[in-house]
Scaffold this active site. Structure first.
Site, PDB file in Angstrom:
ATOM      1  N   ARG A  68       6.005   2.002   0.283  1.00 60.43           N
ATOM      2  CA  ARG A  68       5.886   2.811  -0.925  1.00 60.43           C
ATOM      3  C   ARG A  68       4.600   3.613  -0.973  1.00 60.43           C
ATOM      4  NH1 ARG A  68       8.794  -1.613  -3.507  1.00 60.43           N
ATOM      5  NH2 ARG A  68      10.871  -1.095  -2.778  1.00 60.43           N
ATOM      6  N   HIS A  72       4.625   7.454  -2.038  1.00 53.69           N
ATOM      7  CA  HIS A  72       3.809   8.020  -3.112  1.00 53.69           C
ATOM      8  C   HIS A  72       2.849   9.084  -2.575  1.00 53.69           C
ATOM      9  CE1 HIS A  72       5.266   5.484  -6.277  1.00 53.69           C
ATOM     10  NE2 HIS A  72       4.892   4.372  -5.695  1.00 53.69           N
ATOM     11  N   ASN A  95       1.705   5.127 -10.390  1.00 55.45           N
ATOM     12  CA  ASN A  95       1.092   4.314  -9.344  1.00 55.45           C
ATOM     13  C   ASN A  95       0.175   3.230  -9.882  1.00 55.45           C
ATOM     14  OD1 ASN A  95       2.361   5.982  -7.507  1.00 55.45           O
ATOM     15  ND2 ASN A  95       0.584   7.311  -7.257  1.00 55.45           N
ATOM     16  N   HIS A 180      14.406   0.872  -1.698  1.00 48.37           N
ATOM     17  CA  HIS A 180      14.402  -0.203  -2.681  1.00 48.37           C
ATOM     18  C   HIS A 180      15.218  -1.404  -2.221  1.00 48.37           C
ATOM     19  CE1 HIS A 180      13.033   2.201  -6.493  1.00 48.37           C
ATOM     20  NE2 HIS A 180      12.080   2.023  -5.603  1.00 48.37           N
TER      21      HIS A 180
END
Length: 308
Positions: A68, A72, A95, A180
């Protein structure tokens, strides 16, 4: 697709379409290559892999966290290591209190610099890209050739008010959302779904089970697994969506009577083989979102700070 679902869907699509992916021939850019460090620091990638494998072995959740971080980083202003700068993307919603794994990146940076003769040769942006791949592999997922040669940003990022979609399509959206299949989410991000959404969009028994650890007025930081096998990279995430068991509203929006339903069904079948292939391909495309190369940017000495 209901209006609220459609809004979430296009929010995701907008994020995935953030800032056009620059091509290798763009002015001021040098082409990325999986062999970028082969001569200047051949020990770099093995060093990254060793630290990632140790970190994931110690805490399986860390694999999802490192993946992740790369997501991001790429989705704000391009894959340039901005997420790692103190007082920048890492403290911006969504975040803040969510993105993690920064200490592992610090360890990787230290080991890689040692492997490269004590000099900052490998960019923090490239470390994120390789660590994401190695994390997926460590959790039983697919591998891919990571394009390398990015440089790190030299200023704090600014969120852009409009984004131009280029290089990522609807299938990429679904494939990358499949990240995910590993990891967890905090209760505060799925409380509304399990308490307020109707049986038309969420399995009733699934919602009841989740309420056992995510309460109506407390437990914001309590964790819920994003699918039934949060430490294994597989296709169960998509099977859950078909059964209306997506933990996040934005995940379930991928299977809610819209154009992505067929892709979700396909990824949930044939043991996830098509998902593996498409995920690897989409990760390469995502990693090419506006990289700094050539004489643009820098190679940071400390991933948390711009060089003096």
């Amino acid at each position: 697709m209901a209006n609220s679902h459609r809004a979430i869907f296009f929010t995701i699509l907008l994020l995935l379409a953030v800032a056009a992916a620059a091509t290798a021939s763009s002015a001021g850019f040098s082409p990325l290559s999986p062999y970028y460090y082969s001569k200047i620091c051949p020990k770099a990638l093995p060093a990254i892999r060793r630290v990632v494998e140790a970190a994931v072995s110690g805490e399986r959740r860390m694999g999802a966290s490192l993946l992740r971080l790369h997501f991001h980083d790429c989705f704000v202003q391009g894959c340039d290591g901005s997420i790692l700068l103190d007082d920048s993307e890492k403290t911006a919603l969504p975040n803040n209190n969510s993105a993690r794994g920064f200490e592992v990146i610090d360890m990787i940076k230290s080991e890689v610099d040692k492997a490269c003769g004590g000099k900052p040769v490998v960019s923090c942006a490239d470390i994120l890209a390789v660590a994401a791949r190695d994390s997926v592999v460590a959790l039983g997922g697919p591998s891919w050739e990571v394009q390398l040669g990015r440089r790190d940003s030299t200023d704090l990022p600014a969120l852009k008010s409009s984004f131009q979609k280029q290089g990522l399509n609807e299938r990429d959206l679904v494939a990358l959302s499949g990240g995910h299949t590993i990891g967890f989410s905090q209760c505060q991000f799925f409380r509304n779904r399990i308490f307020n959404e109707t049986e038309a969009n969420i399995d009733a028994e699934f919602a009841r089970e989740r309420r056992a650890s995510c309460f109506a007025g407390s437990g914001d930081a309590n964790l819920g697994s994003l699918d039934g096998s949060p430490a294994r990279f597989d296709g169960s995430y998509f099977k859950n969506l078909v059964e209306k068991k997506g933990l996040l509203h934005s995940d379930q929006a991928l299977f809610a009577g819209g154009s992505t339903d067929s892709v979700v069904k396909g990824y949930g079948s044939n043991n996830g083989r098509s998902f593996w292939f498409d995920f690897a391909s989409s990760m390469v495309k995502m990693g090419n979102i506006k990289p700094l190369t050539g004489n643009r940017g820098q190679i940071r000495v400390n991933c948390r700070k711009v060089n003096a």
